[in-house]
Write a protein that holds these residues in place. Structure first.
Motif, PDB file in Angstrom:
ATOM      1  N   VAL B 277       0.863  -1.189   0.000  1.00 24.53           N
ATOM      2  CA  VAL B 277       0.000   0.000   0.000  1.00 24.53           C
ATOM      3  C   VAL B 277       0.896   1.235   0.000  1.00 24.53           C
ATOM      4  CG1 VAL B 277      -1.820  -1.197   1.292  1.00 24.53           C
ATOM      5  CG2 VAL B 277      -0.166   0.207   2.535  1.00 24.53           C
ATOM      6  N   ALA B 278       0.339   2.333  -0.505  1.00 27.34           N
ATOM      7  CA  ALA B 278       1.084   3.595  -0.534  1.00 27.34           C
ATOM      8  C   ALA B 278       1.370   4.037   0.900  1.00 27.34           C
ATOM      9  CB  ALA B 278       0.283   4.655  -1.267  1.00 27.34           C
ATOM     10  N   PHE B 279       2.549   4.613   1.103  1.00 30.40           N
ATOM     11  CA  PHE B 279       2.914   5.087   2.444  1.00 30.40           C
ATOM     12  C   PHE B 279       2.010   6.247   2.837  1.00 30.40           C
ATOM     13  CE2 PHE B 279       5.525   6.754   5.808  1.00 30.40           C
ATOM     14  CZ  PHE B 279       6.131   5.626   6.325  1.00 30.40           C
ATOM     15  N   PHE B 280       1.791   7.159   1.915  1.00 32.79           N
ATOM     16  CA  PHE B 280       0.826   8.249   2.111  1.00 32.79           C
ATOM     17  C   PHE B 280      -0.191   8.198   0.980  1.00 32.79           C
ATOM     18  CE2 PHE B 280       4.477  10.157   4.405  1.00 32.79           C
ATOM     19  CZ  PHE B 280       3.849  10.408   5.617  1.00 32.79           C
ATOM     20  N   SER B 281      -1.266   8.938   1.150  1.00 34.13           N
ATOM     21  CA  SER B 281      -2.252   9.072   0.086  1.00 34.13           C
ATOM     22  C   SER B 281      -2.080  10.434  -0.580  1.00 34.13           C
ATOM     23  CB  SER B 281      -3.653   8.938   0.660  1.00 34.13           C
ATOM     24  OG  SER B 281      -3.797   9.763   1.805  1.00 34.13           O
ATOM     25  N   TYR B 282      -2.329  10.460  -1.868  1.00 31.95           N
ATOM     26  CA  TYR B 282      -2.193  11.684  -2.657  1.00 31.95           C
ATOM     27  C   TYR B 282      -3.452  11.852  -3.490  1.00 31.95           C
ATOM     28  CZ  TYR B 282       2.665  10.644  -1.479  1.00 31.95           C
ATOM     29  OH  TYR B 282       3.812  10.352  -0.792  1.00 31.95           O
ATOM     30  N   PRO B 283      -3.873  13.100  -3.708  1.00 29.70           N
ATOM     31  CA  PRO B 283      -5.094  13.295  -4.496  1.00 29.70           C
ATOM     32  C   PRO B 283      -4.967  12.618  -5.864  1.00 29.70           C
ATOM     33  CG  PRO B 283      -4.260  15.409  -3.634  1.00 29.70           C
ATOM     34  CD  PRO B 283      -3.246  14.369  -3.296  1.00 29.70           C
ATOM     35  N   SER B 287      -4.266   4.017  -3.443  1.00 27.20           N
ATOM     36  CA  SER B 287      -3.677   3.545  -2.190  1.00 27.20           C
ATOM     37  C   SER B 287      -3.072   2.154  -2.366  1.00 27.20           C
ATOM     38  CB  SER B 287      -4.735   3.492  -1.082  1.00 27.20           C
ATOM     39  OG  SER B 287      -5.078   4.789  -0.655  1.00 27.20           O
ATOM     40  N   LEU B 288      -3.753   1.323  -3.187  1.00 26.97           N
ATOM     41  CA  LEU B 288      -3.243  -0.032  -3.440  1.00 26.97           C
ATOM     42  C   LEU B 288      -2.351   0.007  -4.668  1.00 26.97           C
ATOM     43  CD1 LEU B 288      -6.405  -2.237  -2.780  1.00 26.97           C
ATOM     44  CD2 LEU B 288      -4.423  -1.823  -1.293  1.00 26.97           C
ATOM     45  N   MET B 385      10.190   0.980  10.021  1.00 22.06           N
ATOM     46  CA  MET B 385       8.908   0.364   9.685  1.00 22.06           C
ATOM     47  C   MET B 385       7.711   1.244   9.990  1.00 22.06           C
ATOM     48  SD  MET B 385       9.599  -2.526   8.443  1.00 22.06           S
ATOM     49  CE  MET B 385       8.119  -3.527   8.646  1.00 22.06           C
ATOM     50  N   GLY B 386       7.850   2.166  10.915  1.00 19.51           N
ATOM     51  CA  GLY B 386       6.679   2.944  11.341  1.00 19.51           C
ATOM     52  C   GLY B 386       6.613   4.317  10.713  1.00 19.51           C
ATOM     53  N   GLY B 387       7.719   4.756  10.119  1.00 11.73           N
ATOM     54  CA  GLY B 387       7.702   6.030   9.418  1.00 11.73           C
ATOM     55  C   GLY B 387       7.827   7.249  10.311  1.00 11.73           C
ATOM     56  N   GLU B 450       7.386  15.839  -1.863  1.00 18.60           N
ATOM     57  CA  GLU B 450       6.005  15.558  -1.464  1.00 18.60           C
ATOM     58  C   GLU B 450       5.096  16.742  -1.746  1.00 18.60           C
ATOM     59  OE1 GLU B 450       5.894  12.547  -1.485  1.00 18.60           O
ATOM     60  OE2 GLU B 450       5.563  11.752   0.523  1.00 18.60           O
ATOM     61  N   MET B 454       1.819  16.461  -4.183  1.00 14.55           N
ATOM     62  CA  MET B 454       0.459  16.860  -3.818  1.00 14.55           C
ATOM     63  C   MET B 454      -0.147  17.791  -4.871  1.00 14.55           C
ATOM     64  SD  MET B 454      -0.701  15.490  -1.043  1.00 14.55           S
ATOM     65  CE  MET B 454      -0.040  14.470   0.294  1.00 14.55           C
TER      66      MET B 454
END
Lengths: 516, 516
Positions: B277-283, B287-288, B385-387, B450, B454
């Protein structure tokens, strides 16, 4: 207009015009919205600096700042200073960036239970559900944070509510009309007046908004009229202090000394605080510090208008025109000789500029020192209400931004300073008038006393290795230099005095290592 | 024997023999109990260093360390690295000092809802109720932390349970007999075998315990036999890597590149992880990351014995005696010229000592660099692992304590390093063999990309002020010096190479600033 722009614009409309930020990817839209020239944004290299700075801002402005933090872990890094701010009654609006709503179900690496992390130390937590609700959520957050005492308001900002367009720009919002402070309890005022008239030994403990401004004067008149004593807990959020101010006694920190201090008082009268309790518990020592037979009376709760309550009390006692007790200026000249609690106090008091803001996190050194600085020129002193160390340098940063024309003197133990030392960088970037004084005893000195207080005597080698922070000693000159802050070390009282005087005269931040 | 002594003695009996500590008054009895010579105690000047060090210890030892933290705010300061450890499957036992039980009702300044703060990021939380239950609570905590994957166990220790006498010394405790790893799912193995036999394009993603030791060999045999590809997510808790090891491909971080990487795979087979899955979401971005028609198959869950599952898979495919794919050594000699991702990788690979442990928090620089170091001598690499940034220097500290005879190379961006820079002090005190490499671009460089991702293009002046961390630039030589760590700056690839070689040869910690 997107949600983030609506949020920033609403915050400034509601009077929140500074944001202490440590942003990440999910906050890029908020960052873009910070181009709004009405919002000042201040970068902090660690979140504990941001939340502590918001606390410092509130202590001086009595109005909330915003913080911008990056998801659950960013909030977590700020929580210790949120705890301290909460205990100080300092309001703040925390904006916590969050993954876009549709992304949450994938449990990406940075996802966590932000509400769960926020709730234990926030008064108010809300997750924005749409760009269109964001302005209203911001108004509610600011109103919460601006209540009296100030509240911790935490607003969770999913990415999509930030980047999505708003249907129409936010209009003006009416506040819900809750009064900032509740009216005093007339019956409580009358009860306290009759106790003070009785002449029985009484100690009024002031806190919150009662320790500066008109409240302090009213308390001084009451003391002058009735002979009662007035003072504070060991820690207070802000005290107006020094020459010309009504002096307040300070309850000692250590349990035996505090019990001794309170032993003759039959009545303890509280203003915006509760009855004195031990900071920690020790085997065989009491948690409550008053004498067993003493009575506790609340004059004003923390959400009440304590200045008005004290004015009503003075009125009831016929003290309206009484001359308040006043601190006189005690000029001591330039100190000389070795550094010890008295000579340190002497140097501090002599070199303190008019209207300075003292942020005190000096722990061991300060306990013996600060009482001796009461006769300095007029100043404010700020203390750590929550007890989580690492509050000093961030609070000094926020106080300096709140009061750019006053010198902030931040007194901090070396152990405490290391928690949030990144503050120095923000002070350098913003060229803040902060003098950081590091009391360098190369030890969590307070813990040696506490080890003995627990009944162990002197610590063994392993325990001592967890208390001493020598091996290596921190090189404070290098630490200042690393973040662009001029630093000097002093070994004598006169060196300390002269270093402070030089710092006063020099705009921007500086650091003095007091070698103990 | 008091409760604290019983606790420390039980922890070491259960195999937890190191404690990363940042103690306060309420932990004085625990401190006294640390005189037990079987427990090693390591002082950290900030709690995030303690929890990150426990993570680093686990990553190399595969067994939990203890931390000692001071009430709610002390825990809060450690939470960000607890989040990272939790995501990495690293077990740890957090001992959280708390007020004595009888003192709690007075709501003293440091009191907070410790359970509330602990729960969102702990798997197991318990408050000890008596000195006599403490040993049993410690056994339960260690058992939780030692499960597979490792768990976050948080034990709250009220002062009175620590200082009170135990009725009888703790006996030996039988563990409850839960197997450390579950047996593999035979049906899942058979399903995956039949997919791989089909010859359809498949990508096996390994994580957790499958990325080192025998599991990696079995995966290499399967790849050699079937032609499937094997790799990892962008972030993995620990990978055995370099010459002689089975090489793993790395899924790219950026969404478009990750989608491109996965576009031809009809099957994604997961081992101790989930689908990418994407680490962050972008407009407007997914996500997958897999192709819409691709299928995801779980070979082994995180709590299953993935090495055995991979062995069973190899067996099912007739690959037991297949020669695994192997990374060859790529000797490149001394690099020259300007610092850029390729020359940095070249210097790193050439100067890396055999069996080094690389802790990677290099973010922007590392993304372009690390792929080019795969042909170095054998080493382990550890990723975040947690960012939550600020994980690198603490994890390096713990890894160095876990493996005192190996060189730890911690690669960290300047922005990330500032979160938990106090790690350097512990590295100096304990004289750990850590080379910290600071990639100094004076910026949260990753956020510039980033910001563009965005859809904003280049940041404006206000946003840029929240992204660049110049003004002032951090003086890394002074920073190292301030905490007793030798530091050097390098401006070219050969300077970098030679600086690494000098650090390798010198016991104890050092710091290299790579000026970008």
């Amino acid at each position: 207009m997107n949600g983030a722009e609506s949020l920033v614009s609403t915050l400034v409309d509601e009077g929140v015009d500074i944001c202490f930020a440590n942003p990440g990817t999910s906050e890029m839209h908020f960052l873009a919205a910070l181009e709004n020239p009405r919002m000042r944004s201040v970068l902090c290299l660690f979140e504990g600096v941001a939340t502590g700075a918001a606390d410092g801002w509130y202590r001086m402005r009595r109005a909330p700042a915003a913080t911008l933090l990056h998801l659950g872990p960013g909030l977590a890094n700020g929580l210790a200073n949120i705890h301290n701010a909460k205990r100080a009654g300092s309001g703040m609006v925390n904006i916590i960036g969050e993954h876009a709503t549709a992304h949450l179900k994938y449990d990406a690496p940075l996802a966590s239970d932000i509400e769960g992390l926020a709730r234990p130390l926030s008064h108010w937590v809300r997750r924005t559900i749409s760009p269109n609700t964001l302005a209203g959520d911001a108004v509610a957050a600011v109103e919460q944070a601006s209540a009296r005492p100030g509240k911790i308001a935490t607003l969770i900002l999913p990415g999509d509510t930030s980047w999505g367009d708003v249907a129409s720009p936010p209009g003006s919002f009416a506040r819900s009309g809750v009064p900032v402070a509740q009216a005093p309890d007339v019956a409580a005022v009358e009860r306290v007046a009759s106790i003070l008239r009785s002449g029985e030994p009484a100690f009024i403990i002031l806190a919150g908004n009662a320790c500066f401004g008109p409240a302090l004067d009213w308390a001084g008149k009451v003391a002058a009229k009735t002979g009662c004593r007035i003072g504070t807990q060991f820690f207070t959020s802000r005290i107006a202090r020094g020459a010309g101010r009504t002096p307040l006694e300070r309850l000692p920190y250590a349990v035996p000394q505090a019990v001794e201090f309170l032993k003759d008082f039959k009545h303890i009268i509280t203003v915006e605080t509760g009855e004195p309790v031990a900071f920690f518990s020790y085997p065989g020592k009491p948690s409550l510090l008053k004498q067993p037979g003493a009575h506790v009376h609340r004059l004003a709760a923390a959400d009440e208008d304590s200045a008005l309550a004290l004015e009503m009390l003075a009125e009831a006692l016929g003290a309206r025109d009484t001359v308040s007790i006043r601190q006189t200026l005690q000029e001591k000249g330039v100190p000389t000789g070795a550094l010890n609690p008295l000579s340190i106090a002497h140097a501090l008091a002599s070199a303190m500029p008019e209207d300075a803001i003292l942020v005190d996190e000096s722990l061991t050194t300060g306990r013996e020192t600060m009482g001796h600085t009461a006769g300095a020129v007029a100043h404010d002193i700020i203390q750590n209400m929550g007890g989580s160390i690492g509050y000093g340098t961030p609070v000094a940063t926020g106080a300096a931004l709140a009061c750019p024309h006053r010198r902030v003197v931040c007194m901090v133990g070396d152990g405490s300073a290391m928690y949030t030392i990144q503050s120095l960088w923000t002070q350098a970037r913003e060229q803040l008038n902060v003098t950081t004084i590091i009391f360098a005893n190369n030890s969590y000195q307070i813990l040696k006393a506490e080890f003995a207080n627990m009944g162990f005597g002197a610590p063994g080698p392993q325990a001592l290795a967890m208390i001493d922070i020598d091996r290596p000693s921190i090189d404070w000159l290098a630490m200042g230099k690393s973040m662009g802050v001029q630093a000097v070390s002093v070994n004598t009282a006169d060196e300390f005095f002269h270093a402070m005087m030089r710092c006063n005269a020099m705009p921007g931040p500086s650091l003095i290592e007091v070698r103990l």
